[in-house]
Design an enzyme around this catalytic site. Structure first.
Site, short mmCIF file in Angstrom:
data_model
loop_
_atom_site.label_atom_id
_atom_site.label_comp_id
_atom_site.label_asym_id
_atom_site.label_seq_id
_atom_site.Cartn_x
_atom_site.Cartn_y
_atom_site.Cartn_z
CG HIS A 85 -28.84 12.33 -33.03
ND1 HIS A 85 -28.04 13.20 -32.30
CD2 HIS A 85 -29.99 12.21 -32.32
CE1 HIS A 85 -28.70 13.59 -31.20
NE2 HIS A 85 -29.87 12.99 -31.20
CG HIS A 128 -37.19 9.74 -28.12
ND1 HIS A 128 -36.83 9.99 -29.42
CD2 HIS A 128 -36.59 10.69 -27.37
CE1 HIS A 128 -36.04 11.05 -29.47
NE2 HIS A 128 -35.87 11.50 -28.23
#
Length: 424
Positions: free
Chosen positions: A260, A395
């Site tokens: 992240h 993703h």
């Protein structure tokens, strides 16, 4: 006499600028699109297993929204069949059992009912907004309808104007707001806001993205030495022990998530691109903080045990918490390394871009069953600790597209810009 390029000259030519690499990315993206088409069910898209077959034919709202987004991107790229799959997902989100036709918003899956409802969470609704925005940019017939429906729910319920962030969840009837503030749903809200700015032209979405980027990409990491804690109470006080007994949770794990850090770094670059494109004053912290976050991700998360790959989570002393390597972590590392390489020209980011793709190609891409393995252990063996199934291509597909377009606020917007440039 012609000069012969030496070894260093060849290394200076970025992979993303090489025809064969771009061809490889297009082929891998097409393979992913074909593989996940198998997840289509009448009421949306469902879950595939590690053998490439469907394990649960119950349509999931999150999977369906992400599929709409990806097939909208593929539509912009001119992939035959992508528009049909995109439209199927849009219809499912608007008309089917995924949508709460009484209270508004979306259930988690098609099995939820008013008698057995799921909570309404901001994470899901950010992806529905992203799907609507991307579908609008791709000029799908009901894309704007989906986008406006998602905007209505976000504005009415989730967006906290006084805090400039999202409230994470409610009960199905919008009672019982959660006394928690988190980075993950706000990260994907930032992505959605940038896409909404590209789709609508409204500056309020860029204003929101800037506010979120400042809190999560600048203020919090500055306070925590380049780390990005994710869990806070409703007063924005850190919850260091949040989910201490659930370190492998797939959305809110205990500790810190280096992937992240990298993903937020990429968002800072996208916000910078959006500000530049709209003649906004560009905050001087966006680029340096993007570099700091990416360096923190790689320094703390890449191969901390001496084995390749970025780990899932670390603890407060930078110790490994969950050593397994999820697929999305490597994909986001590749995306941000590529954007930083283009933005700065610094070859160390090209190094990390290649490192990430070499790991993905050698360890995660599943040529036997299709898709990518969603999670492996430190030795590269399939693991199911965090991700027991393979849900969608969000993703991984985006990682194949990002190097093909200019640095831009949203992936769909970048594809549109590139398409228009080739036709003028």
């Amino acid at each position: 006499m012609a000069r012969t390029a030496d070894h260093s000259d060849l290394l200076s030519i970025c992979w993303a600028d090489r025809g064969m690499h771009r061809h490889w990315l297009l082929n891998e993206g097409q393979r992913l699109l074909d593989h996940y088409a198998k997840a289509r069910v009448p009421s949306g898209f469902a879950t595939l297993g590690h053998d490439g077959n469907m394990v649960d034919d119950t349509a999931k709202s999150l999977i369906t929204a992400r599929m709409v987004h990806c097939y909208a991107l593929a539509t912009l790229m001119g992939v035959p069949g992508a528009a049909t799959r995109c439209d199927h997902g849009i219809d499912a989100l608007l008309d089917g059992p995924l949508r709460d036709q009484v209270n508004g918003g979306w259930f988690s899956d098609a099995s939820a009912t008013l008698d057995n409802p799921s909570r309404k969470n901001a994470y899901l609704h950010a992806f529905v907004a992203l799907a609507g925005a991307s579908a609008t940019i791709a000029d799908r017939p009901r894309g704007t309808e989906l986008m406006e429906a998602a905007i209505t729910i976000i504005d009415q319920h989730f967006w906290l104007e006084d805090e400039q962030s999202m409230l994470p969840s409610f009960a199905a009837d919008w009672s019982d707001p959660e006394a928690y503030r988190g980075a993950n749903c706000n990260m994907h809200t930032t992505e959605a806001c940038l896409a909404l700015a590209d789709a609508t032209g409204e500056t309020r979405w860029l204003d929101r993205a800037l506010s979120l980027a400042k809190r999560f990409g600048h203020n919090i990491p500055k306070t925590y030495d380049g780390r990005l804690p994710e869990h806070f109470d409703s007063g924005w006080n850190l919850l260091p022990d949040y989910d201490v007994n659930e370190p492998s949770d797939d959305l809110r794990p205990w500790g810190l998530t280096p992937g992240h850090f990298a993903e937020w770094a990429g968002l800072l670059l996208k916000v910078e691109s959006a500000c530049t494109a709209r003649d906004y004053e560009v905050p001087d912290w966006l680029l340096p903080d993007a570099i700091t976050l990416f360096d923190s991700a790689t320094d703390r998360g890449w191969a901390p045990d001496g084995k390749p790959g970025m780990v899932y989570t670390i603890g407060w002393e930078d110790e490994i918490s969950i050593a397994n390597r999820p697929y999305w972590v490597q994909a986001e590392m590749a995306n941000t390394a590529l954007m930083l390489s283009r933005r700065t020209g610094d070859p160390r980011f090209e190094h990390y871009y290649r490192l990430a793709w070499d790991y993905i190609a050698s360890t995660l891409i599943d040529l036997e069953h299709g898709g990518w393995r969603h999670e492996v252990d430190a030795d590269g063996n399939l693991s199911t600790v965090v991700y027991p199934t393979r849900e969608d291509l969000y993703h991984d597909f985006q990682a194949t597209v990002t190097p093909l377009i200019p640095l831009s606020a949203s992936v769909a917007g970048g594809l549109r810009t590139q398409l228009l440039a080739t036709t003028t």
